[in-house]
Design a protein around this motif. Structure first.
Motif, mmCIF file in Angstrom:
data_model
loop_
_atom_site.group_PDB
_atom_site.id
_atom_site.type_symbol
_atom_site.label_atom_id
_atom_site.label_comp_id
_atom_site.label_asym_id
_atom_site.label_seq_id
_atom_site.Cartn_x
_atom_site.Cartn_y
_atom_site.Cartn_z
ATOM 1 N N MET A 68 0.834 -1.200 0.000
ATOM 2 C CA MET A 68 0.000 0.000 0.000
ATOM 3 C C MET A 68 0.872 1.255 0.000
ATOM 4 O O MET A 68 1.949 1.286 0.605
ATOM 5 C CB MET A 68 -0.927 -0.001 1.217
ATOM 6 N N LYS A 69 0.400 2.278 -0.670
ATOM 7 C CA LYS A 69 1.164 3.515 -0.811
ATOM 8 C C LYS A 69 1.511 4.117 0.545
ATOM 9 O O LYS A 69 2.624 4.602 0.767
ATOM 10 C CB LYS A 69 0.360 4.516 -1.643
ATOM 11 N N GLU A 70 0.558 4.055 1.485
ATOM 12 C CA GLU A 70 0.765 4.658 2.802
ATOM 13 C C GLU A 70 1.832 3.938 3.614
ATOM 14 O O GLU A 70 2.372 4.485 4.581
ATOM 15 C CB GLU A 70 -0.547 4.662 3.594
ATOM 16 N N ALA A 71 2.130 2.701 3.228
ATOM 17 C CA ALA A 71 3.061 1.896 4.025
ATOM 18 C C ALA A 71 4.513 2.291 3.817
ATOM 19 O O ALA A 71 5.362 2.017 4.666
ATOM 20 C CB ALA A 71 2.886 0.416 3.680
ATOM 21 N N ARG A 72 4.823 2.921 2.718
ATOM 22 C CA ARG A 72 6.218 3.213 2.395
ATOM 23 C C ARG A 72 6.908 4.038 3.480
ATOM 24 O O ARG A 72 8.017 3.720 3.912
ATOM 25 C CB ARG A 72 6.306 3.937 1.047
ATOM 26 N N GLU A 73 6.266 5.101 3.920
ATOM 27 C CA GLU A 73 6.870 5.955 4.941
ATOM 28 C C GLU A 73 6.981 5.233 6.274
ATOM 29 O O GLU A 73 7.964 5.396 7.002
ATOM 30 C CB GLU A 73 6.058 7.243 5.100
ATOM 31 N N ASN A 74 5.960 4.429 6.584
ATOM 32 C CA ASN A 74 6.001 3.686 7.847
ATOM 33 C C ASN A 74 7.158 2.694 7.871
ATOM 34 O O ASN A 74 7.825 2.514 8.893
ATOM 35 C CB ASN A 74 4.683 2.940 8.065
ATOM 36 N N LEU A 75 7.393 2.037 6.739
ATOM 37 C CA LEU A 75 8.460 1.044 6.675
ATOM 38 C C LEU A 75 9.835 1.676 6.850
ATOM 39 O O LEU A 75 10.762 1.034 7.346
ATOM 40 C CB LEU A 75 8.398 0.290 5.342
ATOM 41 N N LYS A 76 9.961 2.932 6.452
ATOM 42 C CA LYS A 76 11.247 3.615 6.580
ATOM 43 C C LYS A 76 11.624 3.848 8.040
ATOM 44 O O LYS A 76 12.803 3.867 8.394
ATOM 45 C CB LYS A 76 11.205 4.959 5.839
ATOM 46 N N ARG A 77 10.619 4.018 8.896
ATOM 47 C CA ARG A 77 10.915 4.336 10.295
ATOM 48 C C ARG A 77 10.727 3.153 11.240
ATOM 49 O O ARG A 77 11.064 3.247 12.417
ATOM 50 C CB ARG A 77 10.037 5.500 10.761
ATOM 51 N N LEU A 78 10.209 2.043 10.726
ATOM 52 C CA LEU A 78 9.989 0.872 11.569
ATOM 53 C C LEU A 78 10.932 -0.260 11.180
ATOM 54 O O LEU A 78 11.191 -0.491 9.999
ATOM 55 C CB LEU A 78 8.541 0.381 11.432
ATOM 56 N N ASN A 79 11.434 -0.957 12.168
ATOM 57 C CA ASN A 79 12.330 -2.086 11.921
ATOM 58 C C ASN A 79 11.504 -3.362 11.776
ATOM 59 O O ASN A 79 11.407 -4.178 12.691
ATOM 60 C CB ASN A 79 13.330 -2.226 13.068
ATOM 61 N N VAL A 80 10.862 -3.505 10.606
ATOM 62 C CA VAL A 80 10.004 -4.664 10.354
ATOM 63 C C VAL A 80 10.357 -5.269 9.004
ATOM 64 O O VAL A 80 10.988 -4.630 8.160
ATOM 65 C CB VAL A 80 8.506 -4.281 10.367
ATOM 66 N N LEU A 81 9.930 -6.501 8.813
ATOM 67 C CA LEU A 81 10.133 -7.168 7.532
ATOM 68 C C LEU A 81 8.944 -6.836 6.636
ATOM 69 O O LEU A 81 7.814 -7.194 6.956
ATOM 70 C CB LEU A 81 10.243 -8.679 7.750
ATOM 71 N N PRO A 82 9.166 -6.133 5.517
ATOM 72 C CA PRO A 82 8.042 -5.778 4.639
ATOM 73 C C PRO A 82 7.433 -7.010 3.991
ATOM 74 O O PRO A 82 8.134 -7.925 3.575
ATOM 75 C CB PRO A 82 8.686 -4.857 3.596
ATOM 76 N N CYS A 83 6.107 -7.013 3.919
ATOM 77 C CA CYS A 83 5.421 -8.206 3.431
ATOM 78 C C CYS A 83 4.079 -7.816 2.822
ATOM 79 O O CYS A 83 3.454 -6.837 3.239
ATOM 80 C CB CYS A 83 5.218 -9.175 4.599
ATOM 81 N N ASN A 129 7.073 -5.006 -9.583
ATOM 82 C CA ASN A 129 7.847 -3.912 -8.989
ATOM 83 C C ASN A 129 7.976 -4.090 -7.478
ATOM 84 O O ASN A 129 9.034 -3.823 -6.896
ATOM 85 C CB ASN A 129 7.194 -2.567 -9.307
ATOM 86 N N PHE A 130 6.889 -4.550 -6.856
ATOM 87 C CA PHE A 130 6.937 -4.774 -5.403
ATOM 88 C C PHE A 130 7.949 -5.864 -5.066
ATOM 89 O O PHE A 130 8.726 -5.734 -4.112
ATOM 90 C CB PHE A 130 5.553 -5.165 -4.874
ATOM 91 N N LEU A 131 7.938 -6.948 -5.843
ATOM 92 C CA LEU A 131 8.890 -8.037 -5.610
ATOM 93 C C LEU A 131 10.324 -7.541 -5.753
ATOM 94 O O LEU A 131 11.197 -7.889 -4.943
ATOM 95 C CB LEU A 131 8.644 -9.184 -6.594
ATOM 96 N N LYS A 132 10.569 -6.754 -6.771
ATOM 97 C CA LYS A 132 11.919 -6.253 -7.022
ATOM 98 C C LYS A 132 12.394 -5.342 -5.887
ATOM 99 O O LYS A 132 13.544 -5.417 -5.438
ATOM 100 C CB LYS A 132 11.954 -5.483 -8.348
ATOM 101 N N GLU A 133 11.507 -4.472 -5.432
ATOM 102 C CA GLU A 133 11.873 -3.512 -4.390
ATOM 103 C C GLU A 133 12.147 -4.182 -3.049
ATOM 104 O O GLU A 133 12.973 -3.713 -2.265
ATOM 105 C CB GLU A 133 10.754 -2.482 -4.214
ATOM 106 N N ASN A 134 11.444 -5.296 -2.788
ATOM 107 C CA ASN A 134 11.515 -5.911 -1.463
ATOM 108 C C ASN A 134 12.147 -7.299 -1.455
ATOM 109 O O ASN A 134 12.157 -7.971 -0.424
ATOM 110 C CB ASN A 134 10.110 -5.988 -0.861
ATOM 111 N N GLY A 135 12.664 -7.730 -2.602
ATOM 112 C CA GLY A 135 13.293 -9.047 -2.654
ATOM 113 C C GLY A 135 12.309 -10.188 -2.534
ATOM 114 O O GLY A 135 12.659 -11.274 -2.072
ATOM 115 N N GLY A 136 11.065 -9.951 -2.937
ATOM 116 C CA GLY A 136 10.019 -10.963 -2.841
ATOM 117 C C GLY A 136 8.791 -10.392 -2.164
ATOM 118 O O GLY A 136 8.759 -9.217 -1.774
ATOM 119 N N SER A 137 7.778 -11.227 -1.995
ATOM 120 C CA SER A 137 6.552 -10.759 -1.343
ATOM 121 C C SER A 137 6.727 -10.612 0.159
ATOM 122 O O SER A 137 5.939 -9.950 0.826
ATOM 123 C CB SER A 137 5.403 -11.738 -1.623
ATOM 124 N N GLY A 138 7.760 -11.264 0.701
ATOM 125 C CA GLY A 138 8.012 -11.206 2.136
ATOM 126 C C GLY A 138 7.450 -12.386 2.897
ATOM 127 O O GLY A 138 7.884 -12.671 4.013
#
Length: 230
Positions: A68-83, A129-138
């Protein structure tokens, strides 16, 4: 309340219902460079409890809906595995229908049906594009992280033909067993079938064709043939 007796034994007994073992307690003490007598000091109990939780109950925080578009900023500040479970599900469904070739955990897929409508192609491009950016679906990465790293399990492949690495039907590496760390060849035999365990003679490490005994400790990625009495 802990006493000055066998502090470790008392604590292990008290916490056994939570699955906490003696080795977890000892690991926490070593990590914090604490002596067992320090457990009687209130000022270090919270620190010890926190470390004990990390060792006995490891946690992986996964950030779902990372597509989701809104998740990008959250992922930058949180130490989580994107999925994105939704992306994973959509790709598996497209693969099942023969539209794409996708292997869970991969960071790309192959389009098999080129004459799809633009709506589907656009959706596939978004997911690519999501797979490429995150190395997979997570999803697969999260499973691997928990099973192989946090829990320290090993994946072992039992076969019947040590040369072709197949079962009797000719399927290559037909099964994969997730085994606890420290499992032995005899444990794998019983996991496959109790008869194999009861009649175990030896096992063969198919990578180097060496004979191994019942107490051989399994390693991640081992391909093993169990030899048993008929």
């Amino acid at each position: 309340t802990l006493t000055k007796g066998d502090i470790i034994a008392e604590l292990a007994q008290s916490l056994s219902g939570l699955g906490v073992k003696r080795e977890h307690i000892m690991g926490a003490l070593r990590s914090l460079r604490m002596e067992k007598e320090d457990l009687l000091k209130d000022e270090r109990l919270f620190e010890f409890a926190s470390e004990l939780r990390k060792i006995s109950k490891p946690i992986l925080v996964v950030g779902n809906k990372a597509d989701m578009k809104e998740a990008r900023e959250n992922l930058k500040r949180l130490n989580v595995l994107p999925c994105s479970a939704e992306v994973e599900l959509a790709l598996k469904e497209a693969s099942r229908k023969g539209l794409i070739k996708y292997i869970p955990g991969d960071d790309d897929f192959e389009i098999l049906k080129e004459d799809m409508d633009q709506r589907r192609l656009k959706a596939l491009e978004f997911m690519r594009n999501f797979l490429k950016e995150n190395g997979g679906s997570g999803v697969q990465r999260a499973i691997n992280e928990v099973v192989l790293n946090l829990l320290g399990a090993v994946v072992v492949y039992p076969v019947e033909d040590e040369n072709k690495l197949t079962n009797k039907e000719g399927e290559v590496l037909p099964d994969a067993f997730v085994m606890p760390r420290g499992s032995r060849a005899i444990d794998l035999a019983y996991r496959i079938h109790s008869d194999l365990g009861d009649n175990f003679i030896k096992a063969i490490d198919c990578r180097n064709k060496k004979v191994i005994g019942r107490d051989y400790v399994l390693k991640n990625g081992d391909v093993i043939k169990i030899v048993a009495r008929a």
